[in-house]
Design a protein around this motif. Sequence first.
Motif, PDB file in Angstrom:
ATOM      1  N   GLU A   1      50.443  41.387  49.284  1.00 17.96           N
ATOM      2  CA  GLU A   1      50.170  42.814  49.149  1.00 17.96           C
ATOM      3  C   GLU A   1      48.692  43.131  48.974  1.00 17.96           C
ATOM      4  OE1 GLU A   1      54.446  43.792  46.972  1.00 17.96           O
ATOM      5  OE2 GLU A   1      52.693  43.264  45.777  1.00 17.96           O
ATOM      6  N   SER A   2      47.850  42.124  48.813  1.00 20.20           N
ATOM      7  CA  SER A   2      46.408  42.319  48.676  1.00 20.20           C
ATOM      8  C   SER A   2      45.685  41.302  49.541  1.00 20.20           C
ATOM      9  CB  SER A   2      45.966  42.165  47.214  1.00 20.20           C
ATOM     10  OG  SER A   2      46.582  43.134  46.403  1.00 20.20           O
ATOM     11  N   ASP A   3      44.489  41.676  49.985  1.00 20.46           N
ATOM     12  CA  ASP A   3      43.716  40.803  50.875  1.00 20.46           C
ATOM     13  C   ASP A   3      42.515  40.157  50.190  1.00 20.46           C
ATOM     14  OD1 ASP A   3      45.047  41.471  53.574  1.00 20.46           O
ATOM     15  OD2 ASP A   3      44.578  43.442  52.762  1.00 20.46           O
ATOM     16  N   LEU A   4      41.888  40.893  49.284  1.00 22.75           N
ATOM     17  CA  LEU A   4      40.699  40.395  48.589  1.00 22.75           C
ATOM     18  C   LEU A   4      40.843  40.754  47.118  1.00 22.75           C
ATOM     19  CD1 LEU A   4      37.072  40.711  49.950  1.00 22.75           C
ATOM     20  CD2 LEU A   4      37.572  40.823  47.527  1.00 22.75           C
ATOM     21  N   VAL A   5      40.888  39.736  46.271  1.00 27.18           N
ATOM     22  CA  VAL A   5      41.167  39.938  44.842  1.00 27.18           C
ATOM     23  C   VAL A   5      39.953  39.553  44.015  1.00 27.18           C
ATOM     24  CG1 VAL A   5      42.535  39.074  42.893  1.00 27.18           C
ATOM     25  CG2 VAL A   5      43.666  39.665  45.032  1.00 27.18           C
ATOM     26  N   SER A   6      39.569  40.418  43.085  1.00 24.16           N
ATOM     27  CA  SER A   6      38.506  40.095  42.131  1.00 24.16           C
ATOM     28  C   SER A   6      39.160  39.668  40.819  1.00 24.16           C
ATOM     29  CB  SER A   6      37.593  41.296  41.902  1.00 24.16           C
ATOM     30  OG  SER A   6      38.315  42.368  41.326  1.00 24.16           O
ATOM     31  N   THR A   7      38.572  38.695  40.165  1.00 22.63           N
ATOM     32  CA  THR A   7      39.223  38.142  38.983  1.00 22.63           C
ATOM     33  C   THR A   7      38.211  37.620  37.971  1.00 22.63           C
ATOM     34  OG1 THR A   7      40.783  36.431  38.221  1.00 22.63           O
ATOM     35  CG2 THR A   7      39.534  35.940  40.208  1.00 22.63           C
ATOM     36  N   HIS A   8      38.516  37.821  36.679  1.00 20.94           N
ATOM     37  CA  HIS A   8      37.702  37.261  35.584  1.00 20.94           C
ATOM     38  C   HIS A   8      38.660  36.853  34.464  1.00 20.94           C
ATOM     39  CE1 HIS A   8      37.680  41.250  33.314  1.00 20.94           C
ATOM     40  NE2 HIS A   8      38.014  41.620  34.527  1.00 20.94           N
ATOM     41  N   LEU A   9      39.318  35.715  34.663  1.00 22.18           N
ATOM     42  CA  LEU A   9      40.356  35.236  33.759  1.00 22.18           C
ATOM     43  C   LEU A   9      39.904  33.945  33.077  1.00 22.18           C
ATOM     44  CD1 LEU A   9      43.389  35.813  36.137  1.00 22.18           C
ATOM     45  CD2 LEU A   9      42.900  37.125  34.056  1.00 22.18           C
ATOM     46  N   LEU A  10      39.807  33.986  31.757  1.00 20.06           N
ATOM     47  CA  LEU A  10      39.396  32.805  30.995  1.00 20.06           C
ATOM     48  C   LEU A  10      40.593  31.919  30.672  1.00 20.06           C
ATOM     49  CD1 LEU A  10      37.302  31.202  29.252  1.00 20.06           C
ATOM     50  CD2 LEU A  10      38.031  32.661  27.332  1.00 20.06           C
ATOM     51  N   ASP A  11      40.442  30.640  30.953  1.00 18.52           N
ATOM     52  CA  ASP A  11      41.407  29.645  30.482  1.00 18.52           C
ATOM     53  C   ASP A  11      40.849  29.053  29.198  1.00 18.52           C
ATOM     54  OD1 ASP A  11      43.679  27.797  30.623  1.00 18.52           O
ATOM     55  OD2 ASP A  11      42.160  26.280  31.078  1.00 18.52           O
ATOM     56  N   GLY A  12      41.439  29.415  28.079  1.00 19.75           N
ATOM     57  CA  GLY A  12      40.903  29.020  26.786  1.00 19.75           C
ATOM     58  C   GLY A  12      40.868  27.527  26.550  1.00 19.75           C
ATOM     59  N   ASP A  13      41.809  26.794  27.131  1.00 18.09           N
ATOM     60  CA  ASP A  13      41.874  25.348  26.889  1.00 18.09           C
ATOM     61  C   ASP A  13      40.741  24.593  27.565  1.00 18.09           C
ATOM     62  OD1 ASP A  13      44.200  25.540  25.323  1.00 18.09           O
ATOM     63  OD2 ASP A  13      45.472  25.520  27.112  1.00 18.09           O
ATOM     64  N   THR A  14      40.300  25.067  28.719  1.00 21.51           N
ATOM     65  CA  THR A  14      39.236  24.368  29.449  1.00 21.51           C
ATOM     66  C   THR A  14      37.902  25.097  29.365  1.00 21.51           C
ATOM     67  OG1 THR A  14      39.739  25.534  31.515  1.00 21.51           O
ATOM     68  CG2 THR A  14      40.936  23.473  31.083  1.00 21.51           C
ATOM     69  N   GLY A  15      37.940  26.380  29.005  1.00 22.79           N
ATOM     70  CA  GLY A  15      36.727  27.186  29.006  1.00 22.79           C
ATOM     71  C   GLY A  15      36.303  27.615  30.399  1.00 22.79           C
TER      72      GLY A  15
ATOM     73  N   TYR B   1      36.656  29.700  34.002  1.00 22.28           N
ATOM     74  CA  TYR B   1      37.101  30.998  34.482  1.00 22.28           C
ATOM     75  C   TYR B   1      37.803  30.872  35.835  1.00 22.28           C
ATOM     76  CZ  TYR B   1      35.367  34.394  31.104  1.00 22.28           C
ATOM     77  OH  TYR B   1      35.203  35.160  29.974  1.00 22.28           O
ATOM     78  N   ASN B   2      38.895  31.566  35.962  1.00 20.12           N
ATOM     79  CA  ASN B   2      39.574  31.891  37.220  1.00 20.12           C
ATOM     80  C   ASN B   2      40.295  30.742  37.922  1.00 20.12           C
ATOM     81  OD1 ASN B   2      38.586  34.557  36.928  1.00 20.12           O
ATOM     82  ND2 ASN B   2      36.654  33.963  37.876  1.00 20.12           N
ATOM     83  N   LEU B   3      39.634  29.629  38.185  1.00 20.44           N
ATOM     84  CA  LEU B   3      40.231  28.585  39.011  1.00 20.44           C
ATOM     85  C   LEU B   3      41.567  28.058  38.479  1.00 20.44           C
ATOM     86  CD1 LEU B   3      37.121  26.536  40.231  1.00 20.44           C
ATOM     87  CD2 LEU B   3      38.365  28.359  41.396  1.00 20.44           C
ATOM     88  N   PRO B   4      41.742  27.836  37.163  1.00 22.05           N
ATOM     89  CA  PRO B   4      43.057  27.373  36.693  1.00 22.05           C
ATOM     90  C   PRO B   4      44.180  28.348  37.043  1.00 22.05           C
ATOM     91  CG  PRO B   4      41.394  27.013  35.004  1.00 22.05           C
ATOM     92  CD  PRO B   4      40.747  27.842  36.064  1.00 22.05           C
ATOM     93  N   TYR B   5      43.918  29.637  36.956  1.00 24.02           N
ATOM     94  CA  TYR B   5      44.934  30.644  37.278  1.00 24.02           C
ATOM     95  C   TYR B   5      45.170  30.712  38.785  1.00 24.02           C
ATOM     96  CZ  TYR B   5      44.226  32.311  32.491  1.00 24.02           C
ATOM     97  OH  TYR B   5      44.141  32.405  31.119  1.00 24.02           O
ATOM     98  N   ILE B   6      44.096  30.674  39.552  1.00 26.69           N
ATOM     99  CA  ILE B   6      44.204  30.774  41.007  1.00 26.69           C
ATOM    100  C   ILE B   6      45.018  29.608  41.557  1.00 26.69           C
ATOM    101  CG2 ILE B   6      42.908  30.750  43.170  1.00 26.69           C
ATOM    102  CD1 ILE B   6      40.585  32.098  41.583  1.00 26.69           C
ATOM    103  N   ARG B   7      44.734  28.388  41.080  1.00 30.09           N
ATOM    104  CA  ARG B   7      45.450  27.205  41.577  1.00 30.09           C
ATOM    105  C   ARG B   7      46.949  27.304  41.296  1.00 30.09           C
ATOM    106  NH1 ARG B   7      41.129  24.189  38.838  1.00 30.09           N
ATOM    107  NH2 ARG B   7      39.502  23.626  40.333  1.00 30.09           N
ATOM    108  N   LYS B   8      47.294  27.822  40.126  1.00 32.35           N
ATOM    109  CA  LYS B   8      48.707  27.905  39.754  1.00 32.35           C
ATOM    110  C   LYS B   8      49.430  29.013  40.514  1.00 32.35           C
ATOM    111  CE  LYS B   8      48.137  26.063  35.076  1.00 32.35           C
ATOM    112  NZ  LYS B   8      48.184  26.360  33.609  1.00 32.35           N
ATOM    113  N   ILE B   9      48.788  30.167  40.653  1.00 38.39           N
ATOM    114  CA  ILE B   9      49.463  31.320  41.260  1.00 38.39           C
ATOM    115  C   ILE B   9      49.506  31.220  42.778  1.00 38.39           C
ATOM    116  CG2 ILE B   9      49.345  33.831  41.572  1.00 38.39           C
ATOM    117  CD1 ILE B   9      48.169  33.989  38.732  1.00 38.39           C
ATOM    118  N   LEU B  10      48.435  30.747  43.392  1.00 32.69           N
ATOM    119  CA  LEU B  10      48.364  30.689  44.852  1.00 32.69           C
ATOM    120  C   LEU B  10      48.727  29.309  45.379  1.00 32.69           C
ATOM    121  CD1 LEU B  10      45.152  32.801  45.589  1.00 32.69           C
ATOM    122  CD2 LEU B  10      47.542  33.542  45.518  1.00 32.69           C
ATOM    123  N   THR B  11      49.635  28.642  44.691  1.00 35.07           N
ATOM    124  CA  THR B  11      50.060  27.312  45.118  1.00 35.07           C
ATOM    125  C   THR B  11      50.644  27.371  46.529  1.00 35.07           C
ATOM    126  OG1 THR B  11      51.524  25.452  44.574  1.00 35.07           O
ATOM    127  CG2 THR B  11      52.332  27.648  44.043  1.00 35.07           C
ATOM    128  N   GLY B  12      50.239  26.417  47.342  1.00 38.55           N
ATOM    129  CA  GLY B  12      50.719  26.367  48.718  1.00 38.55           C
ATOM    130  C   GLY B  12      49.964  27.266  49.673  1.00 38.55           C
TER     131      GLY B  12
END
Length: 347
Positions: free
Chosen positions: A159-173, A175-186
């Motif tokens: 439903e979206s083509d270009l997404v902006s994101t600023h999400l902190l992963d507290g365990d690793t410190g 930003y963004n990549l831990p969430y992106i890898r999990k959500i956009l799997t495949g």
Amino acid sequence: MTEEQSYTTEEISKLLKISKLTVYDLIKKGDLVAYRVGKQMRIDATDLEAYKRRSKQLQSSAQRIPTPHQTSASGTQPGQGDFQRTSLQSTTPVGSTHAITPASSAHAMTAVPRHLVITGQDVSLDILMRHMEKQTRDIRPLRSFMGSLDGLISMYRGESDLVSTHLLDGDTGEYNLPYIRKILTGRSYVVVNLLSRPAGLYVQRGNPQNLQNWTDLSKPELRLANREKGSGARVLLDEQLRLHGIPAAGLIGYETEETSHMGVAAKVSSGEADVGVGIEKAARLVGQVDFVPLTQERYDLVMLRKQGNEAWTESVLRILQSSEFRQELQSFEGYDVSRTGEILYEA
């Protein structure tokens, strides 16, 4: 002359009893004609009625069951032609009155710009959209003001083509990549940096509560102006509360949500809240509120790599890496553009 009534995307979603994401998807496909007024999308009443009439006609056509002898000169049955028209209609404006045929659809595909949905709220996205409109005539960027997490989920759903994101992963410190890898799997995608900016606490003038770091959020009777679930600021707050063992229930107003950095800063500025989490720029714009910087957050863009996206994704990368674009971002105090345009990850 009376002015024609028009609707916002939110009003359309309520009228049609569908989600705002579905409304953006209809606009993106060309099924619903829309235009931008400033930062807001508008749909005229006549275009809404045209969409509704066409939807009813298509549903009526789809319900017709062809018999074996009902075959057209082209060798397709009437029912098949109806479904063919359904798949081609997204390339023709809803208000068009001419019949939709494969030939007219092919022409419409070259005449009608493709809509691209961009999610996020930062002013840097307005600058990016302006550059995109100048450099890529065959696309028309549309804005969806959803939070980072919701933006990634909408991208996963197509439903979206270009997404902006600023999400902190507290365990690793990180930003963004831990969430992106999990959500956009495949999925195949590219992550590129847009900018970095200070994030921290909005506090009342003079900082009467003496809030200097995250642990100070454990002070009793603090009134919080919070962001909505899925926003980067909400994730930042929740991660810091978790890391420092501070129960969210101890913050008065934790369940009350604002939908923008400006909304949070305004609550603190008016005295309705003691503290909020957000970016420095909003504090400067609202005024009568102080800002306590606590972290430098990375603000990235995610673009899917798939057939048909190659031209505009390469165009966006060229814009981000251009000196002209960086100079515009540098005019905003607090924006760090040292990594703007840098490809951070590809999958």
